[in-house]
Design a protein around this motif. Structure first.
Motif, mmCIF file in Angstrom:
data_model
loop_
_atom_site.group_PDB
_atom_site.id
_atom_site.type_symbol
_atom_site.label_atom_id
_atom_site.label_comp_id
_atom_site.label_asym_id
_atom_site.label_seq_id
_atom_site.Cartn_x
_atom_site.Cartn_y
_atom_site.Cartn_z
ATOM 1 N N ALA A 222 0.926 -1.580 0.171
ATOM 2 C CA ALA A 222 0.242 -0.202 0.132
ATOM 3 C C ALA A 222 0.832 1.233 0.079
ATOM 4 C CB ALA A 222 -0.894 -0.027 1.455
ATOM 5 N N VAL A 228 -5.145 1.370 -4.075
ATOM 6 C CA VAL A 228 -4.938 -0.124 -5.033
ATOM 7 C C VAL A 228 -6.258 -1.143 -4.850
ATOM 8 C CG1 VAL A 228 -5.348 -1.859 -2.583
ATOM 9 C CG2 VAL A 228 -3.196 -0.624 -2.442
ATOM 10 N N THR A 242 -4.585 -4.531 3.023
ATOM 11 C CA THR A 242 -3.636 -3.893 2.108
ATOM 12 C C THR A 242 -4.930 -2.632 2.139
ATOM 13 O OG1 THR A 242 -2.366 -5.798 1.116
ATOM 14 C CG2 THR A 242 -2.509 -3.564 -0.075
ATOM 15 N N ALA A 246 -4.215 1.533 3.133
ATOM 16 C CA ALA A 246 -4.191 2.155 2.207
ATOM 17 C C ALA A 246 -5.099 3.037 2.244
ATOM 18 C CB ALA A 246 -4.866 2.086 0.796
ATOM 19 N N LYS A 251 -4.814 7.082 0.942
ATOM 20 C CA LYS A 251 -4.946 6.237 -0.535
ATOM 21 C C LYS A 251 -6.129 6.130 -1.427
ATOM 22 C CE LYS A 251 -0.244 6.210 -0.463
ATOM 23 N NZ LYS A 251 0.718 5.192 -0.610
ATOM 24 N N SER A 346 -4.133 10.290 -1.869
ATOM 25 C CA SER A 346 -2.105 10.711 -1.542
ATOM 26 C C SER A 346 -2.380 11.575 -1.235
ATOM 27 C CB SER A 346 -1.852 9.871 -2.509
ATOM 28 O OG SER A 346 -1.449 10.854 -3.833
#
Length: 440
Positions: A222, A228, A242, A246, A251, A346
């Motif tokens: 991640a 992802v 994961t 993230a 993310k 992000s």
């Protein structure tokens, strides 16, 4: 004066003694300047900086012995050490709460700073999951993204294989030492990945697969990714770990929907219910994230060159590269929230230094449904795309028939058909069947 090799051994000794996070090691090296001086620092420095005494001599001697073994293993496998002090350390990992102190890398380590998307899922995936992972990975590769996954069976392997067979960069994050392939049957796939991508691990050489390593590996997957994509996952799948990492890192998270009665889709369907972006093709991801334009170059990187240590990738400066994001048709305006974004974004895309996303980018063939110059097929599959268009024009119009006629795997063909569809060269019909645009 200690040689560079001595300093590497000293650094690995600290790592072997338990300093596997960047923050305490950074504090110690800030106080002592070099790893070798840190090992000889007085107790007062260790107590002040680390909150503990200098390790007992016997413990340090054992750590040093193992560090020597690490160096020999890295030399044997032509691997690099990338520690947090280097400009080569992946920029997306630096903001993590506890980034690893160092990474062990085989292959093209510079791809760790390329814009990448993680494609993950269950080991026990269905054919639908394998084909979908391959198609999405091929589409992401065509948009210039590195495909990141964990080299596990199932979805991970399908994602890596699709990207590697297309000649696109893919990053395998390991839950073992860099010299240990797990599962063993993926040794050939690992070699294929090394041709254009890389293997990376935060665990020292020789580390065997242990159950508790894989959630830690998922955090790194991640961390290296801009987003992802979870393809198939049951409610207890590690892929959901994961996705959780993230989200914690801000993310984007996407998920592929599946049948409501399919065990392998319970986790992905739940992610979508909880706000993950629904994905049916790579374009759903690239429209949200945008495409990336290479407008700079690296100079001075030591990756792929031998240092006096005998291990590629010793400390060296890397000149920064500039990167300009371009939002796709479905992306958000500056400061907005992209469609399909489950996390907070992000916020780091404009800071990453990357290398050119694809090999031979200037030599790509362009053709339309009649074989003339026009739209662009997916990288690494130009010849296959031309043959697919020709076969469809001859009435071979479903996936299984195309696979039998062309001798290609359904995963690769699904990706090629997806890209041809996005390019407006073929149309998907019920069945599904396909036809060339303009053909009735």
């Amino acid at each position: 004066m200690p040689s560079r090799r001595d300093e590497w051994i000293a650094l690995l000794t600290l790592r072997r003694d338990g300093m596997n996070e960047a923050a305490p090691l950074a504090d110690l090296l800030a106080a002592c300047e070099t790893p070798s001086l840190a090992l000889r620092a007085p107790r007062s420095v260790w107590r002040t900086v680390c909150g503990e005494d200098v390790p007992e001599p016997e413990r340090l001697a054992e750590a040093a012995r193992r560090a020597e073994e690490d160096i020999r293993a890295l030399e044997a496998f032509d691997a690099a050490i990338v520690d947090f002090r280097q400009a080569d350390y992946p920029r997306l990992l630096r903001p993590l709460p506890q980034p690893p102190a160092m990474l062990f890398v085989r292959g093209r380590a510079e791809v760790l700073d390329w814009p990448g998307v993680a494609v993950v899922g269950t080991r026990g995936c269905t054919r639908y999951g394998r084909d979908t992972a391959a198609a999405i990975s091929l589409g992401l590769a065509g948009a210039g993204y590195a495909v990141i996954s964990g080299l596990a069976r199932g979805v991970d392997a399908a994602a890596h294989r699709a990207a590697a067979e297309a000649g696109a960069a893919t990053i395998a994050v390991l839950g073992t030492g860099i010299d240990v392939t797990y599962p063993p049957e993926h040794a050939g796939l690992a070699r294929k990945i090394l041709e254009i991508g890389c293997l990376v691990s935060e665990f020292p050489p020789g580390t065997p697969p242990r159950k508790y390593h894989f959630p830690q590996r998922n955090r790194l997957i991640a961390g290296l990714a801009r987003a992802v994509v979870v393809v198939e996952a049951d409610e207890r799948s590690g892929a959901l770990i994961t996705a959780s990492h993230a989200l914690e890192q801000g993310k984007d998270v996407f998920a592929v929907p599946g049948a409501i009665d399919a065990r392998t889709s319970r986790g992905t369907n739940r992610l979508i219910q909880d706000g993950a972006g629904l994905v049916t093709c790579a374009a759903d991801v690239t429209e949200a994230l945008g495409s990336w334009a290479w407008e700079g170059h690296r100079e001075g990187s030591s990756f792929g060159e031998s240092s006096d240590l005998g291990v590629p990738g010793g400390p060296s400066a890397v000149e920064s590269a500039t990167l300009t994001p371009r939002l796709g048709a479905g992306g958000a305006a500056a400061g907005g929230r992209p469609r399909g974004q489950a996390g907070g974004g992000s916020g780091v895309g404009d800071e990453a230094a990357i290398a050119p996303p694809m090999r031979e980018a200037d030599a790509r063939l362009r053709f339309d449904a009649a074989g003339r110059e026009g739209s662009e097929p997916p990288p690494g599959s130009r010849g296959v795309a031309r043959r697919v268009l020709q076969a469809i024009s001859q009435g071979i119009d479903d996936l299984d028939s195309l696979a039998a006629a062309l001798g290609e795997g359904t995963g690769l063909l699904s990706g090629v058909l997806l890209e041809l569809e996005v390019a407006g060269l073929v149309e998907r019909l019920p069945g599904p069947r396909f036809r060339s645009v303009g053909r009735r």
